[in-house]
Design an enzyme around this catalytic site. Structure first.
Site, PDB file in Angstrom:
ATOM      1  CE  LYS A 186       5.143   1.959   7.751  1.00  0.00           C
ATOM      2  NZ  LYS A 186       4.130   3.312   7.312  1.00  0.00           N
ATOM      3  N   GLY A 238      -3.814  -3.774   7.216  1.00  0.00           N
ATOM      4  CA  GLY A 238      -3.897  -2.900   5.717  1.00  0.00           C
ATOM      5  C   GLY A 238      -4.301  -4.125   4.639  1.00  0.00           C
ATOM      6  CB  THR A 240      -5.650  -8.830   0.450  1.00  0.00           C
ATOM      7  OG1 THR A 240      -6.324  -8.324   0.984  1.00  0.00           O
ATOM      8  CG2 THR A 240      -4.991 -10.442   0.557  1.00  0.00           C
ATOM      9  CD  GLU A 241      -0.260  -5.212  -3.830  1.00  0.00           C
ATOM     10  OE1 GLU A 241      -1.628  -3.774  -3.929  1.00  0.00           O
ATOM     11  OE2 GLU A 241       0.808  -4.950  -5.013  1.00  0.00           O
ATOM     12  N   GLY A 243      -0.088  -7.558   3.027  1.00  0.00           N
ATOM     13  CA  GLY A 243      -0.108  -8.326   4.136  1.00  0.00           C
ATOM     14  C   GLY A 243       0.478 -10.255   3.376  1.00  0.00           C
ATOM     15  CD  GLU A 260      -8.354  -6.341  10.020  1.00  0.00           C
ATOM     16  OE1 GLU A 260      -9.134  -6.122   8.803  1.00  0.00           O
ATOM     17  OE2 GLU A 260      -9.034  -4.543  10.737  1.00  0.00           O
ATOM     18  CB  CYS A 294     -10.554  -3.496   6.626  1.00  0.00           C
ATOM     19  SG  CYS A 294     -10.642  -3.460   8.377  1.00  0.00           S
ATOM     20  CD  GLU A 391     -10.174  -3.132   0.842  1.00  0.00           C
ATOM     21  OE1 GLU A 391      -9.451  -3.819   1.060  1.00  0.00           O
ATOM     22  OE2 GLU A 391     -10.602  -3.360   1.719  1.00  0.00           O
TER      23      GLU A 391
HETATM   24  P1  NDP Z   1      -0.835  -0.557   2.690  1.00  0.00           P
HETATM   25  O1  NDP Z   1      -1.476  -1.687   2.839  1.00  0.00           O
HETATM   26  O2  NDP Z   1      -0.223  -0.302   1.665  1.00  0.00           O
HETATM   27  O3  NDP Z   1      -0.613   0.005   3.883  1.00  0.00           O
HETATM   28  C1  NDP Z   1      -0.557  -0.386   5.283  1.00  0.00           C
HETATM   29  C2  NDP Z   1       0.744   0.046   6.130  1.00  0.00           C
HETATM   30  O4  NDP Z   1       2.044  -0.953   5.223  1.00  0.00           O
HETATM   31  C3  NDP Z   1       1.468   1.159   5.475  1.00  0.00           C
HETATM   32  O5  NDP Z   1       1.636   1.738   6.901  1.00  0.00           O
HETATM   33  C4  NDP Z   1       2.258   1.431   4.819  1.00  0.00           C
HETATM   34  O6  NDP Z   1       3.085   2.114   4.483  1.00  0.00           O
HETATM   35  C5  NDP Z   1       2.628   0.254   5.037  1.00  0.00           C
HETATM   36  N1  NDP Z   1       3.698  -1.042   3.857  1.00  0.00           N
HETATM   37  C6  NDP Z   1       3.524  -0.892   3.024  1.00  0.00           C
HETATM   38  N2  NDP Z   1       4.120  -1.367   1.651  1.00  0.00           N
HETATM   39  C7  NDP Z   1       4.898  -2.560   3.300  1.00  0.00           C
HETATM   40  C8  NDP Z   1       6.019  -2.998   3.013  1.00  0.00           C
HETATM   41  N3  NDP Z   1       6.349  -3.461   2.338  1.00  0.00           N
HETATM   42  N4  NDP Z   1       6.160  -4.072   4.260  1.00  0.00           N
HETATM   43  C9  NDP Z   1       5.281  -3.339   5.928  1.00  0.00           C
HETATM   44  N5  NDP Z   1       4.780  -2.590   5.795  1.00  0.00           N
HETATM   45  C10 NDP Z   1       4.642  -1.849   4.375  1.00  0.00           C
HETATM   46  O7  NDP Z   1      -2.302  -0.146   2.051  1.00  0.00           O
HETATM   47  P2  NDP Z   1      -2.101   1.342   1.476  1.00  0.00           P
HETATM   48  O8  NDP Z   1      -2.157   2.879   2.125  1.00  0.00           O
HETATM   49  O9  NDP Z   1      -0.906   1.269  -0.179  1.00  0.00           O
HETATM   50  O10 NDP Z   1      -3.645   1.619   0.939  1.00  0.00           O
HETATM   51  C11 NDP Z   1      -3.789   0.744  -0.323  1.00  0.00           C
HETATM   52  C12 NDP Z   1      -4.967  -0.111  -0.373  1.00  0.00           C
HETATM   53  O11 NDP Z   1      -5.512  -0.969   0.111  1.00  0.00           O
HETATM   54  C13 NDP Z   1      -6.417   0.549  -0.424  1.00  0.00           C
HETATM   55  O12 NDP Z   1      -7.079   1.076  -1.145  1.00  0.00           O
HETATM   56  C14 NDP Z   1      -7.350  -0.138   0.344  1.00  0.00           C
HETATM   57  O13 NDP Z   1      -8.109  -1.558  -0.249  1.00  0.00           O
HETATM   58  C15 NDP Z   1      -6.774  -1.735   1.389  1.00  0.00           C
HETATM   59  N6  NDP Z   1      -6.791  -0.658   2.643  1.00  0.00           N
HETATM   60  C16 NDP Z   1      -7.103  -1.632   3.642  1.00  0.00           C
HETATM   61  C17 NDP Z   1      -7.141  -1.791   4.741  1.00  0.00           C
HETATM   62  C18 NDP Z   1      -8.126  -2.683   5.701  1.00  0.00           C
HETATM   63  O14 NDP Z   1      -7.908  -2.283   6.972  1.00  0.00           O
HETATM   64  N7  NDP Z   1      -8.266  -3.976   5.863  1.00  0.00           N
HETATM   65  C19 NDP Z   1      -6.376  -0.528   5.231  1.00  0.00           C
HETATM   66  C20 NDP Z   1      -6.108   0.300   4.574  1.00  0.00           C
HETATM   67  C21 NDP Z   1      -5.371  -0.199   3.278  1.00  0.00           C
HETATM   68  P3  NDP Z   1       2.695   3.449   3.895  1.00  0.00           P
HETATM   69  O15 NDP Z   1       1.190   3.781   3.865  1.00  0.00           O
HETATM   70  O16 NDP Z   1       2.582   5.116   4.537  1.00  0.00           O
HETATM   71  O17 NDP Z   1       3.706   3.457   2.687  1.00  0.00           O
END
Ligand code: NDP
Length: 480
Positions: A186, A238, A240-241, A243, A260, A294, A391
């Site tokens: 996804k 994505g 930490t929340e 995660g 990660e 990240c 972050e």
């Molecule tokens: P998320 O962690 O929400 O998104 C990452 C992925 O997870 C997206 O594909 C998202 O879908 C999906 N997702 C969201 N909720 C769930 C869930 N409950 N179960 C499974 N998958 C889920 O990051 P955000 O895009 O909301 O960004 C928020 C913050 O996260 C940023 O401001 C940044 O600080 C951090 N971040 C860190 C990253 C890293 O590489 N360490 C990468 C991206 C963000 P969708 O986005 O389509 O809703």
């Protein structure tokens, strides 16, 4: 007196990359069992963050669609895992070569959907994507020698973010396929288009149907992938929340999990470092990809004795960065990926100011439409400030100082994260001394943000667990 400032000495003519290379459709479906199919959820729009123009309508996968994708992947697993490694390698090599052939198309589409400068998508993201497939193609028939056995796990459910849409896809799909697994991936809601173009590449490579399935949608679709009972392995990149939510969902199910997550890396400059080189490393560390990285070097730790000299050089350099049209080949800083992310960067920057740090940005005109944030430096930052702890995921640098190496280590490690760090010094012995003590998955010395498919990547503490890349990256996809 002639004006010798670099940014005003030359007038740049626009050098836009053509969009014509991309055949953008008005709507996209899901990719299940080798076919593009409709989704049963309501479709959503994906926009160009630099202009707010709608690029396409994209299908949302409901939990029933995710179930169909998992079933297709399960069926394909029988065929795919039974192929000799050398045969799987042929498919991966073919995919890698098609990525190279269609590199321009992938780069333009990535910049359109994500907002990153074409210079980065063309010269960093897409070449690394191809390199990843080449690298893991090489492992497919040599798994026995990696030391983790050669038994694949089954169906991998993979959820990726928007900051490196295609590169994160490659980090997830290449090792999974090399080891004989099949996948349901996804992409992020704001950047689904290059994953769907990759699906087309899978068809072009004649990959057996069901080996790769792409389900688009938002968090709910991701949650359906992660919680599906017939998924054997979950890989997530994505926040930490999210995660944490995933770790709770997967706990006790027997699924293998790699996470990660976020980071708040220290980029540490000692007084004996080559200052100009360090300035380039700082710029690359935090302003590459608008700071949507990240492992970004978002905390600059500079030795007090060189603080003034370094900051003066850094500010001069930031004055030469060009912000604007991501498709212009002169652009250094592109658009922020979404309105939500822009609001988060603004909020945290405002908190930085209200907590007493001093905010600075170079003179820089922001385009009237789209999501933009200027490169920003905060000085006078204390460890307790939110901008030193949270972050921000944007082009915002927090500057702290130190006097001794021990203080640098203590401050660098004073974070719940542990993904990466950078050290700038002339002394090799000091690099090793620091690397030994920094709690970070990657420590770069006299460079920053260098990636190589042969090198493992991953974090400690709240930055997650498991490693991607290199020989280590195979372990996550094998039944060890
Ligand atoms: P998320 O962690 O929400 O998104 C990452 C992925 O997870 C997206 O594909 C998202 O879908 C999906 N997702 C969201 N909720 C769930 C869930 N409950 N179960 C499974 N998958 C889920 O990051 P955000 O895009 O909301 O960004 C928020 C913050 O996260 C940023 O401001 C940044 O600080 C951090 N971040 C860190 C990253 C890293 O590489 N360490 C990468 C991206 C963000 P969708 O986005 O389509 O809703």
């Amino acid at each position: 007196m002639p004006d010798t400032k670099f940014d005003t000495m030359f007038d740049y003519a626009p050098a836009p990359e053509s969009r014509d290379v991309v055949d953008l459709k008005s709507s996209y479906g899901l990719f299940i069992n080798g076919e593009f199919v409709d989704g049963s959820g309501p479709s959503f729009k994906t926009v160009n963050p630099a202009t707010e123009e709608t690029l396409a309508e994209v299908a949302t996968a409901s939990s029933d669609d995710v179930d169909r994708a998992v079933q297709a992947a399960r069926k394909a697993f029988g065929v795919w895992s039974a192929l000799p490694g050398a045969e799987r390698a042929k498919y991966l090599f073919r995919i890698a070569r098609i990525i190279q052939e269609r590199a321009r198309e992938l780069a333009v589409l990535e910049s359109l959907d994500n907002g990153k400068p074409i210079r980065e998508s063309r010269d960093v993201d897409v070449p690394l994507v191809a390199a990843h497939f080449f690298y893991y193609a090489g492992w497919a028939d040599k798994l026995e020698y990696a030391g983790f056995g050669s038994r694949p796990l089954g169906v991998a459910g993979q959820v990726i973010p928007w900051n490196f849409p295609l590169l994160m896809l490659a980090w997830k799909i290449a090792p999974a396929l090399a080891c004989g697994n099949t996948v349901v991936l996804k992409p992020a809601e704001t950047t689904p288009l290059t994953a769907l173009l990759f699906a087309d590449i899978c068809r072009q490579a004649e990959l057996p149907p069901g080996v790769v399935n792409i389900v688009t949608g938002a968090g709910e679709t991701g949650a359906a992938v992660v919680s599906h009972p017939d998924v054997d392995k979950v890989a997530f990149t994505g926040s930490t929340e999210v995660g944490r939510i995933i770790a709770r969902t997967v706990a006790g199910t027997g699924k293998k999990l790699t996470l990660e997550l976020g980071g708040k890396a220290a980029n540490i400059v000692f007084d004996d470092a080559a200052i100009d080189q360090a300035v380039e490393g700082i710029v690359n560390g935090i302003f590459f990809n608008q700071g949507h990285v990240c492992c970004a070097g978002s905390r600059l730790l500079v030795q007090e004795s060189v603080q003034e000299e370094l900051l003066a050089a850094l500010k001069r350099r930031l004055g030469t960065l060009r912000l604007g049209d991501p498709l212009d080949k002169n652009t250094d800083i592109g658009a922020i990926n979404s309105a939500e992310q822009l609001a988060k960067i603004r909020r945290l920057s405002d908190i930085g100011e209200s907590e007493g740090a001093e905010r600075w940005s170079p003179a820089c005109e922001l385009p009237g439409k789209g999501f933009w944030f200027p490169p920003t430096v905060f000085t006078g930052v204390a460890q307790s400030h939110s901008i030193a702890r949270e972050e921000i995921f944007g082009p915002v640098l927090s500057v702290l100082t130190f006097r001794t190496p021990a203080e640098a280590v203590e401050k660098a490690n004073n974070t719940p994260y542990g993904l990466s760090a950078g050290v700038w010094t002339e002394k090799g012995s000091r690099i090793l001394w620091m690397a030994d003590r920094l709690r970070a998955g990657v420590v770069w010395a006299n460079t920053f943000n260098k990636f190589d498919p042969a090198s493992p990547f991953g974090g400690y503490k709240e930055s997650g667990y498991g490693r991607e890349g290199g020989r280590h990256g195979l372990e996550a996809y094998l039944d060890v």
